[in-house]
Design a protein around this motif. Structure first.
Motif, PDB file in Angstrom:
ATOM      1  N   CYS A  86       0.832  -1.209   0.000  1.00  0.00           N
ATOM      2  CA  CYS A  86       0.000   0.000   0.000  1.00  0.00           C
ATOM      3  C   CYS A  86       0.863   1.254   0.000  1.00  0.00           C
ATOM      4  CB  CYS A  86      -0.950   0.006   1.197  1.00  0.00           C
ATOM      5  SG  CYS A  86      -0.155   0.134   2.814  1.00  0.00           S
ATOM      6  N   ILE A  87       2.122   1.117   0.408  1.00  0.00           N
ATOM      7  CA  ILE A  87       3.026   2.267   0.437  1.00  0.00           C
ATOM      8  C   ILE A  87       4.084   2.094  -0.653  1.00  0.00           C
ATOM      9  CG2 ILE A  87       4.782   3.484   1.813  1.00  0.00           C
ATOM     10  CD1 ILE A  87       1.900   3.913   2.867  1.00  0.00           C
ATOM     11  N   THR A  88       4.235   3.148  -1.440  1.00  0.00           N
ATOM     12  CA  THR A  88       5.230   3.189  -2.509  1.00  0.00           C
ATOM     13  C   THR A  88       6.457   3.926  -1.958  1.00  0.00           C
ATOM     14  OG1 THR A  88       3.438   3.296  -4.111  1.00  0.00           O
ATOM     15  CG2 THR A  88       5.597   4.051  -4.867  1.00  0.00           C
ATOM     16  N   ALA A  89       7.650   3.444  -2.285  1.00  0.00           N
ATOM     17  CA  ALA A  89       8.866   4.040  -1.723  1.00  0.00           C
ATOM     18  C   ALA A  89       9.858   4.378  -2.830  1.00  0.00           C
ATOM     19  CB  ALA A  89       9.510   3.066  -0.740  1.00  0.00           C
ATOM     20  N   CYS A  90      10.307   5.629  -2.879  1.00  0.00           N
ATOM     21  CA  CYS A  90      11.323   5.991  -3.881  1.00  0.00           C
ATOM     22  C   CYS A  90      12.646   5.326  -3.523  1.00  0.00           C
ATOM     23  CB  CYS A  90      11.465   7.512  -3.993  1.00  0.00           C
ATOM     24  SG  CYS A  90      12.527   8.268  -2.735  1.00  0.00           S
ATOM     25  N   GLY A  91      12.836   5.046  -2.227  1.00  0.00           N
ATOM     26  CA  GLY A  91      14.039   4.342  -1.780  1.00  0.00           C
ATOM     27  C   GLY A  91      15.249   5.236  -1.578  1.00  0.00           C
ATOM     28  N   ALA A  92      15.163   6.502  -1.992  1.00  0.00           N
ATOM     29  CA  ALA A  92      16.351   7.354  -1.980  1.00  0.00           C
ATOM     30  C   ALA A  92      16.228   8.600  -1.117  1.00  0.00           C
ATOM     31  CB  ALA A  92      16.687   7.770  -3.411  1.00  0.00           C
ATOM     32  N   MET A 147      -2.878 -10.010   2.486  1.00  0.00           N
ATOM     33  CA  MET A 147      -3.110  -9.432   3.820  1.00  0.00           C
ATOM     34  C   MET A 147      -1.890  -8.648   4.308  1.00  0.00           C
ATOM     35  SD  MET A 147      -6.178 -10.313   4.269  1.00  0.00           S
ATOM     36  CE  MET A 147      -6.577 -10.607   2.546  1.00  0.00           C
ATOM     37  N   LEU A 148      -0.748  -8.834   3.618  1.00  0.00           N
ATOM     38  CA  LEU A 148       0.462  -8.103   3.989  1.00  0.00           C
ATOM     39  C   LEU A 148       0.598  -6.776   3.240  1.00  0.00           C
ATOM     40  CD1 LEU A 148       1.210 -11.218   4.676  1.00  0.00           C
ATOM     41  CD2 LEU A 148       3.480 -10.241   4.921  1.00  0.00           C
ATOM     42  N   ALA A 149      -0.354  -6.470   2.358  1.00  0.00           N
ATOM     43  CA  ALA A 149      -0.251  -5.218   1.604  1.00  0.00           C
ATOM     44  C   ALA A 149      -0.527  -4.016   2.498  1.00  0.00           C
ATOM     45  CB  ALA A 149      -1.223  -5.231   0.422  1.00  0.00           C
ATOM     46  N   ASP A 150      -1.401  -4.198   3.498  1.00  0.00           N
ATOM     47  CA  ASP A 150      -1.793  -3.058   4.328  1.00  0.00           C
ATOM     48  C   ASP A 150      -2.088  -3.481   5.769  1.00  0.00           C
ATOM     49  OD1 ASP A 150      -3.149  -0.958   5.573  1.00  0.00           O
ATOM     50  OD2 ASP A 150      -4.415  -0.483   3.877  1.00  0.00           O
ATOM     51  N   THR A 286       2.557   8.349  26.919  1.00  0.00           N
ATOM     52  CA  THR A 286       3.075   8.585  25.562  1.00  0.00           C
ATOM     53  C   THR A 286       1.954   8.329  24.566  1.00  0.00           C
ATOM     54  OG1 THR A 286       5.259   7.821  26.231  1.00  0.00           O
ATOM     55  CG2 THR A 286       4.801   7.822  23.866  1.00  0.00           C
ATOM     56  N   ILE A 287       1.764   9.248  23.635  1.00  0.00           N
ATOM     57  CA  ILE A 287       0.754   9.054  22.584  1.00  0.00           C
ATOM     58  C   ILE A 287       1.470   9.069  21.244  1.00  0.00           C
ATOM     59  CG2 ILE A 287      -1.300  10.030  21.460  1.00  0.00           C
ATOM     60  CD1 ILE A 287      -2.031  11.272  24.176  1.00  0.00           C
ATOM     61  N   THR A 288       1.232   8.035  20.449  1.00  0.00           N
ATOM     62  CA  THR A 288       1.863   8.017  19.124  1.00  0.00           C
ATOM     63  C   THR A 288       0.781   8.042  18.039  1.00  0.00           C
ATOM     64  OG1 THR A 288       1.899   5.599  19.119  1.00  0.00           O
ATOM     65  CG2 THR A 288       3.898   6.706  19.878  1.00  0.00           C
ATOM     66  N   THR A 289       1.157   8.570  16.882  1.00  0.00           N
ATOM     67  CA  THR A 289       0.288   8.542  15.706  1.00  0.00           C
ATOM     68  C   THR A 289       1.110   7.929  14.584  1.00  0.00           C
ATOM     69  OG1 THR A 289       1.053  10.665  14.852  1.00  0.00           O
ATOM     70  CG2 THR A 289      -0.817  10.706  16.394  1.00  0.00           C
ATOM     71  N   GLY A 290       0.478   7.568  13.490  1.00  0.00           N
ATOM     72  CA  GLY A 290       1.303   7.082  12.391  1.00  0.00           C
ATOM     73  C   GLY A 290       0.529   6.639  11.176  1.00  0.00           C
ATOM     74  N   LEU A 291       1.121   6.906  10.041  1.00  0.00           N
ATOM     75  CA  LEU A 291       0.721   6.269   8.783  1.00  0.00           C
ATOM     76  C   LEU A 291       1.648   5.068   8.654  1.00  0.00           C
ATOM     77  CD1 LEU A 291      -0.620   6.257   5.916  1.00  0.00           C
ATOM     78  CD2 LEU A 291       1.293   7.675   5.167  1.00  0.00           C
ATOM     79  N   VAL A 292       1.114   3.949   8.207  1.00  0.00           N
ATOM     80  CA  VAL A 292       1.966   2.762   8.064  1.00  0.00           C
ATOM     81  C   VAL A 292       3.129   3.056   7.104  1.00  0.00           C
ATOM     82  CG1 VAL A 292       0.553   1.787   6.193  1.00  0.00           C
ATOM     83  CG2 VAL A 292       1.929   0.278   7.622  1.00  0.00           C
ATOM     84  N   ASP A 293       4.303   2.490   7.427  1.00  0.00           N
ATOM     85  CA  ASP A 293       5.479   2.633   6.544  1.00  0.00           C
ATOM     86  C   ASP A 293       5.728   1.373   5.734  1.00  0.00           C
ATOM     87  OD1 ASP A 293       6.477   5.290   7.214  1.00  0.00           O
ATOM     88  OD2 ASP A 293       6.825   4.469   9.214  1.00  0.00           O
ATOM     89  N   THR A 294       5.280   0.246   6.241  1.00  0.00           N
ATOM     90  CA  THR A 294       5.528  -1.095   5.676  1.00  0.00           C
ATOM     91  C   THR A 294       7.012  -1.512   5.760  1.00  0.00           C
ATOM     92  OG1 THR A 294       5.701  -0.474   3.308  1.00  0.00           O
ATOM     93  CG2 THR A 294       3.494  -0.946   4.145  1.00  0.00           C
ATOM     94  N   PHE A 295       7.761  -0.919   6.721  1.00  0.00           N
ATOM     95  CA  PHE A 295       9.139  -1.390   6.925  1.00  0.00           C
ATOM     96  C   PHE A 295       9.150  -2.804   7.502  1.00  0.00           C
ATOM     97  CE2 PHE A 295       8.064   0.669  10.966  1.00  0.00           C
ATOM     98  CZ  PHE A 295       8.394  -0.339  11.858  1.00  0.00           C
ATOM     99  N   SER A 296       8.009  -3.231   8.080  1.00  0.00           N
ATOM    100  CA  SER A 296       7.961  -4.548   8.720  1.00  0.00           C
ATOM    101  C   SER A 296       7.552  -5.657   7.756  1.00  0.00           C
ATOM    102  CB  SER A 296       6.974  -4.528   9.901  1.00  0.00           C
ATOM    103  OG  SER A 296       5.643  -4.395   9.426  1.00  0.00           O
ATOM    104  N   THR A 297       7.297  -5.318   6.496  1.00  0.00           N
ATOM    105  CA  THR A 297       6.822  -6.340   5.549  1.00  0.00           C
ATOM    106  C   THR A 297       7.777  -7.546   5.467  1.00  0.00           C
ATOM    107  OG1 THR A 297       5.645  -4.628   4.363  1.00  0.00           O
ATOM    108  CG2 THR A 297       5.969  -6.706   3.193  1.00  0.00           C
TER     109      THR A 297
END
Ligand code: NAD
Ligand code: ZN
Ligand code: ZN
Length: 347
Positions: A86-92, A147-150, A286-297
């Motif tokens: 679901c997340i596109t990464a330029c990688g750079a 199920m791993l896309a998002d 502690t309160i956190t927010t976040g958009l998924v990064d998919t670094f854990s894929t």
């Protein structure tokens, strides 16, 4: 080809559109083999995400077969089966170099089915194909992989890891939709003492038990704060994960937390919620927010391959591509249909 096209709030159609073509050297064209619908697509259809405009093909989750790649694509080859994240990464860019792909500054981030045409189609153009797709591991089915896309990375990263779920913790998960269930499944990996699932829908609470919650609370009938207090000597939960996206559930998560605890917000919010700093300032919360990064894929792919994560469990309904409108209908009426994830496949 045919695709699911957004035509403004409350309006969508499964219709004929031009086939996508390579635009940049780093693009791939992927033939969609399996695709699903996200709660966020329903937010879009309500008009909550104004960046999505009339004519946009929706969808940000897919498993497919690579048809064609641009000359700058190094690792992804035609014929390969891939997960389209679901997340596109330029990688750079700076954020991609930190694994913070959701915040990509180089043209990535959440763009599929948002800023560019998405995956609910027969074919999709995937930018930065080398860093935005993952090869399918052997022994994992298309629908498990989907199920791993998002949902799996979202529940895991934005809920479990941001909330720092640890052995022995009492974890309260507010909202037991696919995202909350994924946070429950991910929390189990860290051996918490209790997982308390809180939802207003009994069907969702039943699902939460299957996914690893040992305590369920219907907050229409029962007060979740007293249930959590009874499990924690009155202190509150170590971690509260918000997986709904409305002010009431964020505020509930903040009242469930113990001093020194962690509130991890996952929900997409369309309106302001009240932050009760007058109660919280003294509690070291502690309160956190976040958009998924998919670094854990990559981690989740290993866990799925090794059967430590049961991705199949999310799949409740199947449709063919030409039944896309029916798939939306069943998914949108999840309370009645019991839908968690609907899988739409090329027949
Ligand atoms: N942060 C991210 O990167 C990210 C990624 C994907 C999805 N999301 C968001 O996560 C949220 C959850 O997604 P989902 O697909 O599981 O949604 P969903 O609509 O399927 O599930 C939400 C659940 O919350 C329950 N609920 C609603 N109001 C409630 C209340 N007042 N108290 C208790 N329970 C209540 C519903 O019964 C439902 O089971 C959405 O806001 C979605 O947009 C965020
Ligand atoms: Zn999504
Ligand atoms: Zn980037």
């Amino acid at each position: 080809m045919r695709a699911l096209v957004y035509h403004g709030p409350m309006s969508k159609a499964w219709e004929e559109v031009p086939q996508p073509a390579l635009e940049a050297d780093t693009d791939a064209i992927v033939r969609v083999d399996a695709v699903t619908i996200c709660g966020t697509d329903l937010h879009i259809l309500k008009g909550d995400v104004p960046a999505v405009t009339d004519g946009r093909i929706l969808g940000h989750e897919a498993v497919g077969t690579v048809e064609e790649v641009g000359p700058g694509v190094k690792n992804v080859r035609p014929g390969a089966k891939v997960l389209v994240s679901c997340i596109t990464a330029c990688g750079a860019c700076r954020f991609c170099r930190e694994g913070r792909y959701g915040q990509c500054l180089g043209g990535g981030g959440w763009i599929l089915g948002h800023k560019i045409d998405g995956t609910q189609a027969e074919y999709v153009r995937v930018p930065f194909a080398d860093t935005s797709t993952y090869p399918a591991p052997p022994g994992v089915s298309d629908e498990e992989l989907l199920m791993l896309a998002d949902i799996l990375p979202t529940g895991y990263e934005v809920g479990v890891l941001n909330g720092k779920v640890s052995p022995g913790d009492v974890v309260a998960v507010v909202g037991a939709g696919p995202i909350g269930l994924s946070a429950i499944m991910g929390s189990r990996l860290f051996s918490p003492a209790h997982i308390v699932a809180i939802d207003k829908a009994d069907t969702r609470l039943e699902a939460a038990k299957q996914f690893g919650a040992d305590v369920t609370v219907n907050n229409d009938r029962e007060d979740p704060t007293s249930v959590v207090a009874s499990l924690t000597e009155g202190l509150g939960a170590d971690v509260a994960i918000e997986a709904v996206g409305v002010p009431a559930t964020f505020e509930l998560a903040a009242t469930l937390i113990r001093p020194g605890g962690r509130v991890a917000n996952i929900g997409v919010h369309g309106e302001p919620a009240t932050l009760h700093l007058e109660d919280l300032w003294i509690r070291d919360v502690t309160i956190t927010t976040g958009l998924v990064d998919t670094f854990s894929t990559p981690t989740l792919l290993k866990l799925t391959s090794a059967r430590q994560v049961d991705a199949q469990r999310f799949v409740t309904h199947h449709f063919a591509l030409d039944e896309f409108m029916d798939a939306y209908d069943v998914f949108a009426r999840a309370g009645e249909t019991g839908a968690l994830k609907v899988v739409v496949t090329r027949s």
